[in-house]
Write a protein that holds these residues in place. Sequence first.
Motif, PDB file in Angstrom:
ATOM      1  N   GLU A   1     -15.756 -29.248  57.097  1.00  0.00           N
ATOM      2  CA  GLU A   1     -14.621 -28.799  57.931  1.00  0.00           C
ATOM      3  C   GLU A   1     -14.526 -29.606  59.229  1.00  0.00           C
ATOM      4  N   GLY A   2     -15.658 -29.864  59.873  1.00  0.00           N
ATOM      5  CA  GLY A   2     -15.623 -30.594  61.156  1.00  0.00           C
ATOM      6  C   GLY A   2     -15.122 -32.015  60.982  1.00  0.00           C
ATOM      7  N   LEU A   3     -15.445 -32.629  59.837  1.00  0.00           N
ATOM      8  CA  LEU A   3     -15.044 -34.025  59.589  1.00  0.00           C
ATOM      9  C   LEU A   3     -13.534 -34.152  59.351  1.00  0.00           C
ATOM     10  N   GLN A   4     -12.909 -33.057  58.900  1.00  0.00           N
ATOM     11  CA  GLN A   4     -11.500 -33.150  58.488  1.00  0.00           C
ATOM     12  C   GLN A   4     -10.592 -33.634  59.621  1.00  0.00           C
ATOM     13  N   LYS A   5     -10.881 -33.252  60.877  1.00  0.00           N
ATOM     14  CA  LYS A   5     -10.045 -33.665  62.013  1.00  0.00           C
ATOM     15  C   LYS A   5     -10.047 -35.197  62.122  1.00  0.00           C
ATOM     16  N   LEU A   6     -11.195 -35.764  61.794  1.00  0.00           N
ATOM     17  CA  LEU A   6     -11.338 -37.228  61.829  1.00  0.00           C
ATOM     18  C   LEU A   6     -10.628 -37.851  60.627  1.00  0.00           C
ATOM     19  N   VAL A   7     -10.826 -37.259  59.457  1.00  0.00           N
ATOM     20  CA  VAL A   7     -10.206 -37.788  58.226  1.00  0.00           C
ATOM     21  C   VAL A   7      -8.683 -37.813  58.370  1.00  0.00           C
ATOM     22  N   ASP A   8      -8.138 -36.769  59.006  1.00  0.00           N
ATOM     23  CA  ASP A   8      -6.669 -36.667  59.139  1.00  0.00           C
ATOM     24  C   ASP A   8      -6.071 -37.795  59.983  1.00  0.00           C
ATOM     25  N   VAL A   9      -6.870 -38.396  60.880  1.00  0.00           N
ATOM     26  CA  VAL A   9      -6.313 -39.426  61.771  1.00  0.00           C
ATOM     27  C   VAL A   9      -6.561 -40.842  61.229  1.00  0.00           C
ATOM     28  N   LEU A  10      -7.404 -40.964  60.193  1.00  0.00           N
ATOM     29  CA  LEU A  10      -7.750 -42.291  59.668  1.00  0.00           C
ATOM     30  C   LEU A  10      -6.537 -43.136  59.232  1.00  0.00           C
ATOM     31  N   PRO A  11      -5.515 -42.523  58.593  1.00  0.00           N
ATOM     32  CA  PRO A  11      -4.349 -43.351  58.214  1.00  0.00           C
ATOM     33  C   PRO A  11      -3.729 -44.081  59.414  1.00  0.00           C
ATOM     34  N   ALA A  12      -3.931 -43.531  60.613  1.00  0.00           N
ATOM     35  CA  ALA A  12      -3.343 -44.160  61.815  1.00  0.00           C
ATOM     36  C   ALA A  12      -4.129 -45.406  62.234  1.00  0.00           C
ATOM     37  N   VAL A  13      -5.333 -45.591  61.701  1.00  0.00           N
ATOM     38  CA  VAL A  13      -6.137 -46.780  62.032  1.00  0.00           C
ATOM     39  C   VAL A  13      -6.467 -47.554  60.760  1.00  0.00           C
ATOM     40  N   ARG A  14      -5.497 -47.582  59.840  1.00  0.00           N
ATOM     41  CA  ARG A  14      -5.701 -48.204  58.525  1.00  0.00           C
ATOM     42  C   ARG A  14      -6.068 -49.684  58.654  1.00  0.00           C
ATOM     43  N   HIS A  15      -5.406 -50.387  59.584  1.00  0.00           N
ATOM     44  CA  HIS A  15      -5.629 -51.836  59.710  1.00  0.00           C
ATOM     45  C   HIS A  15      -6.629 -52.175  60.810  1.00  0.00           C
ATOM     46  N   LYS A  16      -7.307 -53.297  60.633  1.00  0.00           N
ATOM     47  CA  LYS A  16      -8.242 -53.824  61.621  1.00  0.00           C
ATOM     48  C   LYS A  16      -7.540 -53.949  62.968  1.00  0.00           C
ATOM     49  N   ASP A  17      -8.260 -53.597  64.042  1.00  0.00           N
ATOM     50  CA  ASP A  17      -7.772 -53.677  65.437  1.00  0.00           C
ATOM     51  C   ASP A  17      -6.784 -52.589  65.792  1.00  0.00           C
ATOM     52  N   SER A  18      -6.550 -51.608  64.886  1.00  0.00           N
ATOM     53  CA  SER A  18      -5.669 -50.504  65.306  1.00  0.00           C
ATOM     54  C   SER A  18      -6.530 -49.445  66.013  1.00  0.00           C
ATOM     55  N   VAL A  19      -5.937 -48.819  67.016  1.00  0.00           N
ATOM     56  CA  VAL A  19      -6.639 -47.847  67.879  1.00  0.00           C
ATOM     57  C   VAL A  19      -5.735 -46.635  68.077  1.00  0.00           C
ATOM     58  N   VAL A  20      -6.291 -45.460  68.058  1.00  0.00           N
ATOM     59  CA  VAL A  20      -5.517 -44.280  68.443  1.00  0.00           C
ATOM     60  C   VAL A  20      -6.377 -43.386  69.331  1.00  0.00           C
ATOM     61  N   GLU A  21      -5.692 -42.643  70.218  1.00  0.00           N
ATOM     62  CA  GLU A  21      -6.420 -41.703  71.062  1.00  0.00           C
ATOM     63  C   GLU A  21      -6.996 -40.621  70.173  1.00  0.00           C
ATOM     64  N   PHE A  22      -8.247 -40.227  70.478  1.00  0.00           N
ATOM     65  CA  PHE A  22      -8.902 -39.188  69.671  1.00  0.00           C
ATOM     66  C   PHE A  22      -9.775 -38.415  70.646  1.00  0.00           C
ATOM     67  N   THR A  23      -9.492 -37.135  70.818  1.00  0.00           N
ATOM     68  CA  THR A  23     -10.200 -36.391  71.882  1.00  0.00           C
ATOM     69  C   THR A  23     -10.829 -35.104  71.358  1.00  0.00           C
ATOM     70  N   ARG A  24     -11.703 -34.570  72.197  1.00  0.00           N
ATOM     71  CA  ARG A  24     -12.326 -33.272  71.958  1.00  0.00           C
ATOM     72  C   ARG A  24     -12.933 -33.150  70.560  1.00  0.00           C
ATOM     73  N   PHE A  25     -13.708 -34.176  70.174  1.00  0.00           N
ATOM     74  CA  PHE A  25     -14.418 -34.090  68.900  1.00  0.00           C
ATOM     75  C   PHE A  25     -15.903 -33.964  69.210  1.00  0.00           C
ATOM     76  N   ASP A  26     -16.523 -32.916  68.713  1.00  0.00           N
ATOM     77  CA  ASP A  26     -17.940 -32.686  68.990  1.00  0.00           C
ATOM     78  C   ASP A  26     -18.787 -33.345  67.914  1.00  0.00           C
ATOM     79  N   PRO A  27     -19.463 -34.451  68.248  1.00  0.00           N
ATOM     80  CA  PRO A  27     -20.221 -35.184  67.231  1.00  0.00           C
ATOM     81  C   PRO A  27     -21.407 -34.374  66.675  1.00  0.00           C
TER      82      PRO A  27
END
Length: 262
Positions: free
Chosen positions: A154-180
């Motif tokens: 369940e915790g990983l899903q927030k990360l999985v959901d944003v991966l399509p936004a960084v599909r290509h090399k050198d793409s970056v998106v803001e990603f906050t409040r994730f507890d590793p």
Amino acid sequence: ACSSKYVLSALHPMWQGPLVAPGGNRQSPIDIRVRKSVFDPHLKPLTPDYDPRTCSQIWNNGYSFLVEYDDTTDKSTLKGGPLEDNFRLCQFHFHWGESNAWGSEHTVDRRLFPAELHMVHWNSDKYSRFEEAVMEENGLAVIGVFLKIGKRHEGLQKLVDVLPAVRHKDSVVEFTRFDPACLLPSNIDDYWTYAGSLTTPPLTEAVTWIIMKQHIEVSHDQLAVFRSLLFTSAEEEVQKSMVNNFRVQQSLQGRTVRSSFT
Ligand SMILES: C[C@@H](CNC(=O)c1ccc(S(N)(=O)=O)cc1)Cn1ccc2ccccc21
Ligand SMILES: [Zn+2]
């Protein structure tokens, strides 16, 4: 903030660089031979203390995707275990295969896992920033956690959901409040530890490795999203799936792997 300054194209796993750093005698990854590891009763419990508010961005650097943390203050730290000093979390990333049969960098008695999480920290007692620590012996501490295919994380899903936004090399998106900490196994007292290196260039022998005995579970579909990432940037005509981004295993060369458990 710990690796965004460098163009990491040299880090493509197919990089033609040396397979072993010249003169390297503490290279990573390795196979952990359980019966050859030595129990060390002086190893303390590991004490990670992470602040989800230091999570800043996620980016595809052409060899994995990195979740980066603000490491300008001592807000997300790792102490204890085999570590003498205080270490600051700067990023975490994964290595995985094109199939569930392989993908991890380390193995346990030759057992391969479909993926491996690396949580990267640098010694903030001795050095003032990551780029400095990465060149120094024991400047870094990396926690390794094996992933197995099973129930959805369940915790990983927030990360999985944003991966399509960084599909290509050198793409970056803001990603906050994730507890590793949500990616650590329930038992972090049982681990192996050894002196090793980065597993991608510059392969510096700066890493105290802390490999968790207990794995975490992620679903088949979650891991499939990792494989939808690309090594290549949007401009490149031939797109290459980001899979098999692990290094070949290196010889132990007389090193001892210690265990925190019997
Ligand atoms: C440290 C590199 C960036 N690489 C990493 O930060 C890194 C972190 C962890 C691992 S692992 N998989 O072992 O956990 C591997 C790489 C930047 N950088 C600094 C100098 C430098 C020189 C050439 C190329 C890149 C360079
Ligand atoms: Zn790694």
